[in-house]
Design an enzyme around this catalytic site. Structure first.
Site, PDB file in Angstrom:
ATOM      1  N   ARG A   1      34.574  38.084 -57.430  1.00 39.01           N
ATOM      2  CA  ARG A   1      34.257  36.646 -57.380  1.00 39.01           C
ATOM      3  C   ARG A   1      33.384  36.237 -56.200  1.00 39.01           C
ATOM      4  NH1 ARG A   1      39.488  36.646 -59.042  1.00 39.01           N
ATOM      5  NH2 ARG A   1      39.727  36.163 -61.259  1.00 39.01           N
TER       6      ARG A   1
ATOM      7  N   LYS B   1      18.313  31.972 -56.705  1.00 38.31           N
ATOM      8  CA  LYS B   1      18.449  32.275 -58.140  1.00 38.31           C
ATOM      9  C   LYS B   1      18.415  33.781 -58.317  1.00 38.31           C
ATOM     10  CE  LYS B   1      15.178  29.353 -60.092  1.00 38.31           C
ATOM     11  NZ  LYS B   1      14.448  29.008 -61.326  1.00 38.31           N
TER      12      LYS B   1
ATOM     13  N   GLU C   1       1.068  34.713 -56.312  1.00 40.34           N
ATOM     14  CA  GLU C   1       2.040  33.675 -55.930  1.00 40.34           C
ATOM     15  C   GLU C   1       1.592  32.963 -54.644  1.00 40.34           C
ATOM     16  OE1 GLU C   1       4.347  33.017 -58.095  1.00 40.34           O
ATOM     17  OE2 GLU C   1       4.769  34.906 -59.137  1.00 40.34           O
TER      18      GLU C   1
ATOM     19  N   LYS D   1       7.994  28.006 -49.948  1.00 36.84           N
ATOM     20  CA  LYS D   1       8.971  28.098 -51.038  1.00 36.84           C
ATOM     21  C   LYS D   1      10.310  27.527 -50.594  1.00 36.84           C
ATOM     22  CE  LYS D   1      11.273  30.315 -54.704  1.00 36.84           C
ATOM     23  NZ  LYS D   1      11.504  31.428 -55.599  1.00 36.84           N
TER      24      LYS D   1
ATOM     25  N   GLU E   1      16.911  22.591 -59.302  1.00 36.66           N
ATOM     26  CA  GLU E   1      15.793  22.502 -60.239  1.00 36.66           C
ATOM     27  C   GLU E   1      15.802  21.293 -61.162  1.00 36.66           C
ATOM     28  OE1 GLU E   1      14.872  25.943 -62.813  1.00 36.66           O
ATOM     29  OE2 GLU E   1      12.977  25.897 -61.735  1.00 36.66           O
TER      30      GLU E   1
ATOM     31  N   ARG F   1      11.000  21.406 -57.652  1.00 38.07           N
ATOM     32  CA  ARG F   1      10.988  22.863 -57.762  1.00 38.07           C
ATOM     33  C   ARG F   1      10.120  23.312 -58.938  1.00 38.07           C
ATOM     34  NH1 ARG F   1      16.235  26.651 -56.521  1.00 38.07           N
ATOM     35  NH2 ARG F   1      15.275  28.674 -56.852  1.00 38.07           N
TER      36      ARG F   1
ATOM     37  N   ASN G   1       6.334  26.385 -60.876  1.00 40.05           N
ATOM     38  CA  ASN G   1       5.972  26.948 -62.184  1.00 40.05           C
ATOM     39  C   ASN G   1       4.477  26.853 -62.466  1.00 40.05           C
ATOM     40  OD1 ASN G   1       8.569  27.664 -62.878  1.00 40.05           O
ATOM     41  ND2 ASN G   1       9.018  25.661 -63.779  1.00 40.05           N
TER      42      ASN G   1
ATOM     43  N   HIS H   1       2.770  29.306 -64.650  1.00 35.90           N
ATOM     44  CA  HIS H   1       3.814  30.138 -65.239  1.00 35.90           C
ATOM     45  C   HIS H   1       4.133  29.821 -66.694  1.00 35.90           C
ATOM     46  CE1 HIS H   1       4.295  31.615 -61.224  1.00 35.90           C
ATOM     47  NE2 HIS H   1       5.307  32.390 -61.562  1.00 35.90           N
TER      48      HIS H   1
ATOM     49  N   HIS I   1       3.744  33.027 -68.596  1.00 33.68           N
ATOM     50  CA  HIS I   1       4.841  33.787 -69.215  1.00 33.68           C
ATOM     51  C   HIS I   1       4.518  34.135 -70.657  1.00 33.68           C
ATOM     52  CE1 HIS I   1       8.032  32.442 -66.106  1.00 33.68           C
ATOM     53  NE2 HIS I   1       7.592  33.654 -65.843  1.00 33.68           N
TER      54      HIS I   1
ATOM     55  N   HIS J   1       2.760  40.467 -63.885  1.00 33.81           N
ATOM     56  CA  HIS J   1       3.136  39.058 -63.722  1.00 33.81           C
ATOM     57  C   HIS J   1       2.018  38.293 -63.001  1.00 33.81           C
ATOM     58  CE1 HIS J   1       5.638  35.551 -63.194  1.00 33.81           C
ATOM     59  NE2 HIS J   1       5.419  35.581 -61.892  1.00 33.81           N
TER      60      HIS J   1
HETATM   61  N1  LIG Z   1      15.016  35.105 -57.969  1.00 38.19           N
HETATM   62  C1  LIG Z   1      13.879  34.461 -58.032  1.00 38.19           C
HETATM   63  O1  LIG Z   1      13.797  33.263 -57.724  1.00 38.19           O
HETATM   64  C2  LIG Z   1      12.669  35.208 -58.480  1.00 38.19           C
HETATM   65  C3  LIG Z   1      11.383  34.655 -58.282  1.00 38.19           C
HETATM   66  C4  LIG Z   1      10.281  35.406 -58.670  1.00 38.19           C
HETATM   67  C5  LIG Z   1      10.459  36.667 -59.233  1.00 38.19           C
HETATM   68  N2  LIG Z   1      11.698  37.160 -59.420  1.00 38.19           N
HETATM   69  C6  LIG Z   1      11.907  38.485 -60.004  1.00 38.19           C
HETATM   70  O2  LIG Z   1      11.304  39.460 -59.165  1.00 38.19           O
HETATM   71  C7  LIG Z   1      10.929  40.579 -59.941  1.00 38.19           C
HETATM   72  C8  LIG Z   1       9.535  40.985 -59.553  1.00 38.19           C
HETATM   73  O3  LIG Z   1       9.539  41.346 -58.190  1.00 38.19           O
HETATM   74  P1  LIG Z   1       8.555  42.478 -57.647  1.00 38.19           P
HETATM   75  O4  LIG Z   1       7.170  42.164 -58.064  1.00 38.19           O
HETATM   76  O5  LIG Z   1       8.858  42.691 -56.233  1.00 38.19           O
HETATM   77  O6  LIG Z   1       8.985  43.703 -58.567  1.00 38.19           O
HETATM   78  P2  LIG Z   1       9.762  45.075 -58.279  1.00 38.19           P
HETATM   79  O7  LIG Z   1      11.010  44.851 -57.546  1.00 38.19           O
HETATM   80  O8  LIG Z   1       9.829  45.754 -59.588  1.00 38.19           O
HETATM   81  O9  LIG Z   1       8.745  45.838 -57.338  1.00 38.19           O
HETATM   82  C9  LIG Z   1       7.505  46.262 -57.855  1.00 38.19           C
HETATM   83  C10 LIG Z   1       7.307  47.754 -57.626  1.00 38.19           C
HETATM   84  O10 LIG Z   1       6.991  47.966 -56.260  1.00 38.19           O
HETATM   85  C11 LIG Z   1       7.898  48.897 -55.700  1.00 38.19           C
HETATM   86  N3  LIG Z   1       8.032  48.515 -54.296  1.00 38.19           N
HETATM   87  C12 LIG Z   1       8.492  47.347 -53.798  1.00 38.19           C
HETATM   88  N4  LIG Z   1       8.369  47.332 -52.465  1.00 38.19           N
HETATM   89  C13 LIG Z   1       7.827  48.527 -52.115  1.00 38.19           C
HETATM   90  C14 LIG Z   1       7.433  49.104 -50.890  1.00 38.19           C
HETATM   91  N5  LIG Z   1       7.508  48.428 -49.735  1.00 38.19           N
HETATM   92  N6  LIG Z   1       6.945  50.362 -50.906  1.00 38.19           N
HETATM   93  C15 LIG Z   1       6.815  51.031 -52.075  1.00 38.19           C
HETATM   94  N7  LIG Z   1       7.115  50.531 -53.273  1.00 38.19           N
HETATM   95  C16 LIG Z   1       7.617  49.292 -53.285  1.00 38.19           C
HETATM   96  C17 LIG Z   1       9.139  48.816 -56.528  1.00 38.19           C
HETATM   97  O11 LIG Z   1       9.874  50.014 -56.451  1.00 38.19           O
HETATM   98  C18 LIG Z   1       8.546  48.603 -57.918  1.00 38.19           C
HETATM   99  O12 LIG Z   1       8.116  49.819 -58.452  1.00 38.19           O
HETATM  100  C19 LIG Z   1      11.073  40.147 -61.402  1.00 38.19           C
HETATM  101  O13 LIG Z   1      12.218  40.735 -61.948  1.00 38.19           O
HETATM  102  C20 LIG Z   1      11.221  38.651 -61.329  1.00 38.19           C
HETATM  103  O14 LIG Z   1      11.998  38.132 -62.380  1.00 38.19           O
HETATM  104  C21 LIG Z   1      12.796  36.459 -59.040  1.00 38.19           C
HETATM  105 ZN   LIG Z   2       5.898  34.112 -60.533  1.00 40.87          ZN
END
Ligand SMILES: NC(=O)c1ccc[n+]([C@@H]2O[C@H](COP(=O)([O-])OP(=O)(O)OC[C@H]3O[C@@H](n4cnc5c(N)ncnc54)[C@H](O)[C@@H]3O)[C@@H](O)[C@H]2O)c1
Ligand SMILES: [Zn+2]
Length: 340
Positions: free
Chosen positions: A108, A130, A172, A214, A224, A228, A232, A235, A239, A249
């Site tokens: 929990r 989130k 972004e 952010k 949201e 917030r 988007n 997006h 998307h 992305h």
């Molecule tokens: N929670 C939120 O508010 C929010 C907002 C935006 C995106 N997201 C989520 O974030 C994800 C995308 O994040 P991302 O682009 O970081 O993707 P990711 O975590 O898949 O990383 C992208 C790639 O880079 C690699 N990587 C990351 N840092 C590295 C480093 N320093 N050295 C070597 N390799 C590295 C990872 O292993 C992966 O292969 C999505 O799932 C998306 O839904 C969440």
């Molecule tokens: Zn985004």
């Protein structure tokens, strides 16, 4: 290192800007913490994890699913993690999303913190509370809203971040500039991704600035309902093209931002689409794209953010000023079909 405490409605997050992972030991003691990371990070920086119990995930969005959460939970049980344990997600958005979500449901709720390692993770995914996982084709279908106790930035981890992930994250950053920060837009115009990769001072200032953008938007609207939604920008259509085509992305939202600028010209009198597309191009991102207008419109209007017969769409009134406008679905479809 700079420590900054940011208050959210029911909790606060401590940001450690320009820190090093060696400092983590002071915030999350190895004896009572478990790190969650992925193979890319663990293989590239083995020293950073020394002394910690570490769960190493397979990298990639396809692993951001409930099964991975269950596997982590089994390992936590084996490690005898309890309510006193802190979970630390070290990685990109996939790792931090999984970590925040797992920490919110295991027993929990445990304390958790992040060391974001991708540009997208640093400026976007780690911030806002989130956290969730995907369900089949539905992204982030299951999740929680809960703020991390801390977010620690160690920019030395960026040394191993692949080129295309830098480009992805800059989409972004450009989004933030478009919706809130004209001065940052001008700074970005003077540089390229290569400049930021080369210059630690330049990149750390940029990351800090984006983190605060952010954070500020989220603080004003944690659950949201209003502002917030500005995040988007690009997006909604983004998307839809992301699900229909093999795009990152960042590429998808770059196409989405271009379309949103074109719609803005008609709806807010926005005049600087050419400046935005030039900047996106300068950072290696696509702009005008030959996507199937009908298909994408259809997918887009089925989006979960649809409000009955109209859709809240993020437009620009000028560079640095995003505005949300409700556009009737019929009109939106017509306008998208007519995009150049
Ligand atoms: N929670 C939120 O508010 C929010 C907002 C935006 C995106 N997201 C989520 O974030 C994800 C995308 O994040 P991302 O682009 O970081 O993707 P990711 O975590 O898949 O990383 C992208 C790639 O880079 C690699 N990587 C990351 N840092 C590295 C480093 N320093 N050295 C070597 N390799 C590295 C990872 O292993 C992966 O292969 C999505 O799932 C998306 O839904 C969440
Ligand atoms: Zn985004």
């Amino acid at each position: 290192m700079e420590l900054k405490t940011v208050k959210f409605s029911v909790s606060s997050t401590q940001f450690y800007f320009g820190a090093s992972m060696s400092h983590l030991k002071k915030i999350a003691r190895p004896a009572s913490s478990v790190i969650i990371t992925d193979e890319h990070l663990f293989d590239a920086h083995p020293d950073k994890f020394r002394g910690y119990n570490t769960i190493v995930l397979k990298p990639g969005e396809e692993h951001k699913v409930q099964d991975t959460v269950s596997e982590i939970i089994e390992q936590l049980v084996e490690m005898q993690a309890d309510r006193q344990t802190t979970l630390v997600g070290v990685g990109g958005g996939v790792v931090t999303d999984i970590t925040g979500y797992t920490a919110s449901v295991y027993m929990r709720g445990l304390k958790f913190g992040f060391v974001p390692t991708s540009i997208l993770g640093l400026v976007d995914a780690s911030i806002g509370g989130k956290n969730g996982v995907d369900l089949g084709d539905y992204k982030n279908m299951v999740g929680t809203i809960r703020q991390p106790s801390f977010i620690l930035h160690d920019y030395s981890l960026l040394a191993s971040l692949p080129d295309h992930e830098w480009v992805n994250g800059f989409a972004e950053v450009i989004k933030h500039a478009c919706i809130t920060d004209a001065a940052m837009f001008r700074e970005l115009e003077k540089h390229t991704v290569a400049d930021y990769r080369r210059d630690k001072k330049l990149v750390s200032a940029l990351i800090r600035r984006n983190t605060l953008i952010k954070t500020k938007v989220v603080q004003g609207d944690e659950f949201e309902k209003g502002d917030r939604r500005l995040l988007n920008f690009g997006h909604t259509l983004g998307h839809a093209v992301e699900t229909q085509y093999e795009l990152s992305h960042g590429e998808a939202i770059s196409i989405g931002m271009t379309a949103a600028c074109q719609l803005s010209e008609q709806l807010t009198g926005f005049k600087h689409t050419a400046k935005v597309t030039a900047l996106l191009g300068q950072y290696g991102l696509p702009t005008y794209a030959a996507f199937d207008r009908d298909r994408v419109t259809e997918v887009m209007t089925m989006d979960k953010k649809r409000d009955r017969k109209e859709m809240n769409y993020v437009l620009l009134s000028r560079i640095g000023k995003g505005v949300v406008k409700a556009i009737p679905l019929k009109q939106l479809g017509r306008m998208i079909r007519q995009l150049d």
